[in-house]
Design an enzyme around this catalytic site. Structure first.
Site, PDB file in Angstrom:
ATOM      1  CG  ASP A  19     -46.672   0.735  12.272  1.00  0.00           C
ATOM      2  OD1 ASP A  19     -47.170   1.678  11.619  1.00  0.00           O
ATOM      3  OD2 ASP A  19     -45.925  -0.112  11.757  1.00  0.00           O
ATOM      4  CB  SER A  20     -49.935  -0.893   9.619  1.00  0.00           C
ATOM      5  OG  SER A  20     -48.647  -0.477   9.207  1.00  0.00           O
ATOM      6  N   GLY A  52     -51.338   0.846   4.098  1.00  0.00           N
ATOM      7  CA  GLY A  52     -51.118   1.877   3.084  1.00  0.00           C
ATOM      8  C   GLY A  52     -51.907   1.724   1.799  1.00  0.00           C
ATOM      9  CB  CYS A  82     -49.426   3.642  11.618  1.00  0.00           C
ATOM     10  SG  CYS A  82     -49.859   3.205   9.938  1.00  0.00           S
ATOM     11  CG  ASN A  83     -46.411   8.549   8.664  1.00  0.00           C
ATOM     12  OD1 ASN A  83     -46.182   9.734   8.626  1.00  0.00           O
ATOM     13  ND2 ASN A  83     -45.562   7.680   9.189  1.00  0.00           N
ATOM     14  CD  GLU A 161     -42.185  -4.762   5.614  1.00  0.00           C
ATOM     15  OE1 GLU A 161     -42.633  -5.838   5.161  1.00  0.00           O
ATOM     16  OE2 GLU A 161     -42.808  -4.053   6.438  1.00  0.00           O
ATOM     17  CB  CYS A 193     -43.915   6.030   5.149  1.00  0.00           C
ATOM     18  SG  CYS A 193     -44.084   4.239   5.202  1.00  0.00           S
ATOM     19  CG  HIS A 195     -41.503   0.608   6.254  1.00  0.00           C
ATOM     20  ND1 HIS A 195     -42.646   0.749   7.011  1.00  0.00           N
ATOM     21  CD2 HIS A 195     -41.336  -0.723   6.051  1.00  0.00           C
ATOM     22  CE1 HIS A 195     -43.143  -0.457   7.254  1.00  0.00           C
ATOM     23  NE2 HIS A 195     -42.375  -1.364   6.690  1.00  0.00           N
TER      24      HIS A 195
END
Ligand code: DGL
Length: 278
Positions: A19-20, A52, A82-83, A161, A193, A195
Site C-alpha cells: 500500500d502507499s 492519491g 492500495c486502490n 488518520e 480507498c 481508509h
C-alpha cells in the site's frame, strides 16, 4: 493394495501485500482473519504516501519498485491493497510479475454489482483513483447497463488518520460528498480507498439507504479463493511482518488504528530505484 493420493504440498512462502502507507493494513486485517495459516509480508510506502494526489506515471513507478522488491523476497502472490496503485498499475504489475497479482478493484466491483437494485452505483476514492476511471471501466466491463456516479473524497484520508471517526466535521464532509450520489438515485456505494472502512459506520448513519461495499472484505475473499484455486495454501500458524520505507512519528499510532493484531516486527527498508521508467 497401494493407493496413490495426489495432495498439494503446503507452500510456506509469504503473500506480499503493499500500500502507499499504513491504510492498507485494513486489507491485511481482513486477510489475517480469513487466512490464519499464511505468512504476510506487508510493505507500506510511508516515505512517499499519499499516492492519491500523484500522477498515474509516478504511482506506476512506485508500484513497480515495490513489486520488484517483494519479488526478491520470494513471495507467492502479490496483493495490491492500495486502490490508487490498483487503478494505475495493475496491468503493468500483472505483466511484470511471475506470481499471481490481485488488485482491490475487481472484487469490490463484483460485490457492488450484486448489491444494487436501482442499477445506479456510486464509487468514492482518492482524486487519482476517481480521475483514472478504473472503477467505471471495470463496472462497464462486467455490466455495461449500470450507471456509475463517482466522487473523489480527498478529505477522508486525513480525517481518518486524525482519528476523527465521529466528529461533526466528519459528518458534514460525508454529507457534502455523498448527497449528490443519493440525489441521483444511487443505492450501492463502494468504499474505494483503504481508509474508508474506518468511517463506514458514520457514512451508514448519514445515508442509511446505501448498501456500502467494503473493498477490504471483498479483497480478502478473492485472495482466499485464489490461494485455494492455485494450490498454494500454507499449513501451520501464520505471521505478519510489516516493512515501511520511513519510520515516521505517526507510524505506531497508525498501525494500532488500522491493524489491531500482533505483528512480529516492523522494519524500515530502502527500495531499489528502477532503471527504466514505466
Ligand atoms: N491507499 C490509498 C488508496 O487506497 C489512500 C492513501 C493515499 O492517497 O495514498 O487509494
Amino acid at each position: 493394495m497401494l493407493r496413490l493420493v495426489s495432495m498439494a504440498m503446503p507452500d510456506s512462502r509469504p503473500i506480499g501485500v503493499f500500500d502507499s502507507g499504513m491504510g492498507g493494513l485494513t486489507v491485511l486485517s481482513e486477510l489475517v482473519q480469513k487466512l490464519p495459516n499464511e505468512t504476510f509480508l506487508y510493505l507500506g510506502d510511508t516515505a512517499r504516501v499519499p499516492y492519491g494526489s500523484r500522477s498515474p506515471r509516478t504511482v506506476r513507478r512506485y508500484s513497480l519498485e515495490i513489486a520488484s522488491f517483494l519479488e526478491q523476497h520470494d513471495i507467492k502472490m502479490l496483493v495490491v491493497a492500495c486502490n490508487t496503485a490498483t487503478a494505475h498499475a495493475l496491468p503493468q504489475l500483472t505483466e511484470r510479475m511471475k506470481v499471481p497479482v490481485i488488485g482491490v478493484i475487481e472484487p469490490g466491483v463484483r460485490a457492488l454489482l450484486s448489491s444494487t437494485r436501482s442499477r445506479k452505483v456510486g464509487v468514492i476514492g482518492t482524486r487519482s483513483t476517481i480521475k483514472s476511471a478504473a472503477y467505471e471501466t471495470e463496472i462497464q466491463k462486467l455490466d455495461p447497463g449500470v450507471t456509475v456516479v463517482s466522487q473523489a473524497c480527498p478529505l477522508f484520508v486525513p480525517i481518518v488518520e486524525e482519528g476523527w471517526m465521529n466528529k461533526d466535521f466528519t459528518r458534514l464532509a460525508i454529507r457534502e460528498y455523498l448527497a449528490p450520489l443519493r440525489d441521483q438515485g444511487v443505492d450501492a456505494v463502494v468504499l474505494g480507498c483503504t481508509h474508508y472502512p474506518l468511517i463506514r459506520a458514520a457514512i451508514q448513519q448519514e445515508f442509511p439507504g446505501f448498501s456500502l461495499i467494503d473493498s477490504s472484505i471483498e479483497m480478502a475473499g478473492a485472495v482466499s479463493a485464489s490461494v485455494r484455486a492455485t494450490g498454494i495454501e500454507a499449513a501451520g500458524s501464520g505471521s505478519v511482518k510489516i516493512l515501511v520505507t520511513d519510520v515516521t512519528e505517526q507510524l505506531s499510532s497508525l498501525q494500532n488504528l488500522f491493524f489491531p493484531h500482533p505483528v512480529s516486527g516492523v522494519e524500515e527498508i530502502l527500495l531499489p530505484e528502477l532503471s527504466t521508467t514505466p
